[in-house]
Design an enzyme around this catalytic site. Structure first.
Site, PDB file in Angstrom:
ATOM      1  N   GLY A 162       7.177 -33.651  10.292  1.00  0.00           N
ATOM      2  CA  GLY A 162       6.974 -34.853  11.102  1.00  0.00           C
ATOM      3  C   GLY A 162       8.234 -35.611  11.464  1.00  0.00           C
ATOM      4  N   TYR A 172       6.905 -31.286  21.834  1.00  0.00           N
ATOM      5  CA  TYR A 172       6.988 -32.045  23.080  1.00  0.00           C
ATOM      6  C   TYR A 172       5.626 -32.143  23.769  1.00  0.00           C
ATOM      7  CZ  TYR A 172      12.000 -31.341  22.342  1.00  0.00           C
ATOM      8  OH  TYR A 172      13.257 -31.309  21.812  1.00  0.00           O
ATOM      9  N   GLY A 215      10.841 -34.622  13.453  1.00  0.00           N
ATOM     10  CA  GLY A 215      11.087 -34.515  14.891  1.00  0.00           C
ATOM     11  C   GLY A 215      10.168 -35.427  15.680  1.00  0.00           C
ATOM     12  N   ALA A 262      17.433 -32.489  16.640  1.00  0.00           N
ATOM     13  CA  ALA A 262      17.508 -31.441  15.609  1.00  0.00           C
ATOM     14  C   ALA A 262      17.001 -31.986  14.290  1.00  0.00           C
ATOM     15  CB  ALA A 262      18.944 -30.946  15.453  1.00  0.00           C
ATOM     16  N   VAL A 263      16.369 -31.103  13.552  1.00  0.00           N
ATOM     17  CA  VAL A 263      15.893 -31.403  12.198  1.00  0.00           C
ATOM     18  C   VAL A 263      16.444 -30.308  11.290  1.00  0.00           C
ATOM     19  CG1 VAL A 263      13.849 -31.606  10.713  1.00  0.00           C
ATOM     20  CG2 VAL A 263      13.817 -32.559  13.038  1.00  0.00           C
ATOM     21  N   GLU A 272      15.203 -30.341  28.553  1.00  0.00           N
ATOM     22  CA  GLU A 272      15.171 -28.888  28.672  1.00  0.00           C
ATOM     23  C   GLU A 272      15.041 -28.319  27.273  1.00  0.00           C
ATOM     24  OE1 GLU A 272      18.238 -30.222  30.037  1.00  0.00           O
ATOM     25  OE2 GLU A 272      17.695 -30.212  32.156  1.00  0.00           O
ATOM     26  N   ARG A 322       8.923 -29.152  10.290  1.00  0.00           N
ATOM     27  CA  ARG A 322       7.450 -29.130  10.182  1.00  0.00           C
ATOM     28  C   ARG A 322       6.934 -30.175   9.186  1.00  0.00           C
ATOM     29  NH1 ARG A 322       5.951 -26.349  14.629  1.00  0.00           N
ATOM     30  NH2 ARG A 322       4.173 -25.279  13.790  1.00  0.00           N
ATOM     31  N   ASN A 324      11.718 -21.402  22.085  1.00  0.00           N
ATOM     32  CA  ASN A 324      11.593 -22.384  21.010  1.00  0.00           C
ATOM     33  C   ASN A 324      10.174 -22.972  20.988  1.00  0.00           C
ATOM     34  OD1 ASN A 324      11.887 -24.382  19.084  1.00  0.00           O
ATOM     35  ND2 ASN A 324      13.836 -25.129  19.895  1.00  0.00           N
TER      36      ASN A 324
END
Length: 158
Positions: free
Chosen positions: A92, A127, A94, A83-84, A115, A90, A120
């Site tokens: 960087g 990912y 994560g 989580a961020v 998962e 947005r 999302n």
């Protein structure tokens, strides 16, 4: 703090990473509630600190901006939570947390699984850019306000 891993995001934000402690849980829970529609329970984080999971947080200028929880065993690893803080998304963060978690399990596992909610798109994009590929769906995996939502199962070779 000087021996903690440091990253600089593609936006120039300097991050310090360190393991989450019991004292961090209230702040982590606040971020968890702000970032997820169906947040983890506090007991889930407390259990992670006692288990074989690894939990790191990212701070920028002494402010908690994100965290990651990962586990490994039997040749596989699983990303359990990432989580961020919404105001820092947005930028960087994560990407850095994912990169660090991946480095930490490389050599201990052959594959890293996760998962993610099919809705999302920001996370799926993150990912995919990090080398994860789609393996399939888990039907009705995540709770929603109106029922359940599928999870996209993704993996990356380590």
């Amino acid at each position: 703090m000087s021996d903690s891993p440091r990253f600089v995001t593609y936006t120039g934000l300097e991050l310090h990473l360190r393991e989450i402690t019991a004292e961090d849980i209230p702040a982590v829970m606040q971020l968890e509630r702000s970032a997820h529609s169906h947040p983890w329970r506090q007991s889930s984080f407390e259990d992670c600190l006692k288990g074989r999971q690894k939990c790191w947080l990212a701070e920028a200028k002494n402010t908690l901006v994100g965290y990651v929880v990962i586990t490994h065993g039997g040749g596989d690893a699983e990303l359990l939570n990432l989580a961020v803080a919404p105001t820092f998304q947005r930028k960087g963060i994560g990407q850095c947390l994912l990169e660090y978690a991946t480095q930490c399990v490389a050599g201990k596992a052959d594959m890293l699984f996760l998962e993610v909610r099919v809705s999302n798109q920001k996370a799926i994009e993150l990912y995919s850019k990090a080398g994860f590929f789609e393996l399939g769906n888990r039907k009705n995996y995540y709770p929603t306000v109106n029922g359940h939502e599928d999870a996209l199962l993704m993996a990356r070779q380590l």
